[in-house]
Scaffold this motif. Structure first.
Motif, PDB file in Angstrom:
ATOM      1  N   ARG A  19       0.835  -1.207   0.000  1.00 50.61           N
ATOM      2  CA  ARG A  19       0.000   0.000   0.000  1.00 50.61           C
ATOM      3  C   ARG A  19       0.869   1.255   0.000  1.00 50.61           C
ATOM      4  N   ASP A  20       1.938   1.258   0.790  1.00 53.21           N
ATOM      5  CA  ASP A  20       2.784   2.439   0.914  1.00 53.21           C
ATOM      6  C   ASP A  20       3.727   2.617  -0.274  1.00 53.21           C
ATOM      7  N   TYR A  21       4.133   1.504  -0.902  1.00 49.05           N
ATOM      8  CA  TYR A  21       5.099   1.565  -1.996  1.00 49.05           C
ATOM      9  C   TYR A  21       4.571   0.790  -3.209  1.00 49.05           C
ATOM     10  N   PRO A  22       3.478   1.274  -3.810  1.00 51.10           N
ATOM     11  CA  PRO A  22       2.829   0.520  -4.886  1.00 51.10           C
ATOM     12  C   PRO A  22       3.669   0.388  -6.153  1.00 51.10           C
ATOM     13  N   ASP A  23       4.696   1.229  -6.317  1.00 49.04           N
ATOM     14  CA  ASP A  23       5.497   1.198  -7.548  1.00 49.04           C
ATOM     15  C   ASP A  23       6.849   0.513  -7.357  1.00 49.04           C
ATOM     16  N   ASP A  24       7.054  -0.104  -6.214  1.00 50.49           N
ATOM     17  CA  ASP A  24       8.326  -0.766  -5.933  1.00 50.49           C
ATOM     18  C   ASP A  24       8.306  -2.167  -6.535  1.00 50.49           C
ATOM     19  N   GLU A  25       8.926  -2.316  -7.696  1.00 49.82           N
ATOM     20  CA  GLU A  25       8.896  -3.593  -8.405  1.00 49.82           C
ATOM     21  C   GLU A  25       9.661  -4.679  -7.652  1.00 49.82           C
ATOM     22  N   ASP A  26      10.756  -4.313  -7.003  1.00 51.06           N
ATOM     23  CA  ASP A  26      11.523  -5.299  -6.248  1.00 51.06           C
ATOM     24  C   ASP A  26      10.686  -5.856  -5.102  1.00 51.06           C
TER      25      ASP A  26
END
Length: 321
Positions: A19-26
């Motif tokens: 939820r906090d880092y929706p664009d973190d692919e890793d």
């Protein structure tokens, strides 16, 4: 020895991370690996989604990462939810309540918030009208922005508001029973238990309490008002010190050790336990670095005969020598 999380605890943690880092692919990749590594993880994740949907009051299912050959697909449609939690909402609610025992302390707030700042981090929110909200660590807000109003509810913690004035759409911040309405200003709102403090850095703010007769007046730069229960207390401070936390500075002006420890807690993942009531009452004046909470804690308490003992990297015990 590192404590091993249960699948339910781990699922709650993954919910917050995604939820906090929706664009973190890793992070998505690592989540997919965790999900595929044990059938218990998939069941806990499914239950976590149901819990989130029930508690948010509307159907809300997190999107899964791109499927890999090892990633199970969780079709969270109404039929499967109903079948798993028969005879309906009663059992779903029971499951949600049971899961709460394993959730981090902020989970309830974070499920209902539009924006949240993690521990030891601030978060800037820029609105379409040019206004800005800076959240202190562990602060949470929900927003109501439309063509006729700009409303913010502070759910917990502290936030600094830099508002672009618009007489046709008042900007209102509600915290507990207190509402602060912008009259073209920069102002800070903080919640401490049932107490709410509004302090003005620039301009003017109208402050009112929903409880009749407690407070309704305008505050100007350098003025603050604190409402606790049915009591209101007013005071002044150098305007430049209001909201200094956004730059990582804690400014104490004749405050208690207990109050400063409360201010430090959102800036560290460690749990600070204050065990001495006399030390808690000591009055402090000084400037401290919020980016170095451990060092600041020691500076505050050791000057007054206290000491900090770390039981682990997660617990600091503060007591008299």
């Amino acid at each position: 020895m590192t404590e091993r999380k249960t699948p339910t605890q781990a699922a709650a943690g993954w919910y917050l991370f995604l939820r906090d880092y929706p664009d973190d692919e890793d992070m998505k990749h690592r989540f997919a690996e965790w999900l595929a590594s044990d059938p218990a993880h998939a069941r806990a994740w499914e239950d976590m989604n149901v819990t989130a949907s029930v508690m948010a009051g509307v159907p809300r299912i997190l999107h899964m990462p791109a499927r890999t050959s090892a990633t199970p697909v969780l079709h969270m449609n109404a039929y499967r939810v109903a079948r798993r939690f028969l005879p309906g909402c009663a059992l779903a609610l029971a499951a949600a309540c049971a899961a709460l025992a394993f959730m981090p302390p902020d989970m309830l707030v974070r499920l209902s918030a539009d924006h949240y700042a993690p521990v030891a981090q601030t978060r800037d929110i820029r609105l379409a009208d040019g206004s800005e909200i800076i959240l202190a660590p562990r602060a949470a807000v929900s927003l109501t922005i439309n063509g006729s109003e700009r409303g913010v509810r502070l759910l917990q913690g502290e936030a600094l508001f830099d508002v672009r004035h618009d007489p046709t759409r008042p900007f209102r911040v509600t915290a507990g029973h207190v509402t602060a309405t912008d009259v073209g200003t920069v102002f800070d709102v903080r919640m401490d238990g049932d107490a709410t403090t509004v302090a003005v850095r620039e301009g003017e703010v109208h402050v009112a309490s929903a409880r009749s007769g407690i407070i309704e007046r305008n505050l100007h730069a350098g003025e603050w008002e604190r409402v606790s229960g049915t009591t209101a207390t007013a005071g002044t401070a150098p305007a430049a010190t209001i909201g200094a936390w956004r730059d990582g500075t804690l400014i104490a002006r004749d405050q208690t050790v207990a109050a400063l420890i409360t201010a430090l807690r959102p800036w560290t993942a460690a749990k600070i336990v204050l065990t001495d009531s006399e030390l808690a009452k000591k009055r402090v004046t000084g400037t401290y670095d919020l980016r170095q909470p451990e060092a600041s804690l020691r500076l505050i308490v050791e000057a007054y005969g206290g000491q900090v003992s770390s039981l682990s990297s997660w617990i600091d015990i503060v007591r008299a020598r």
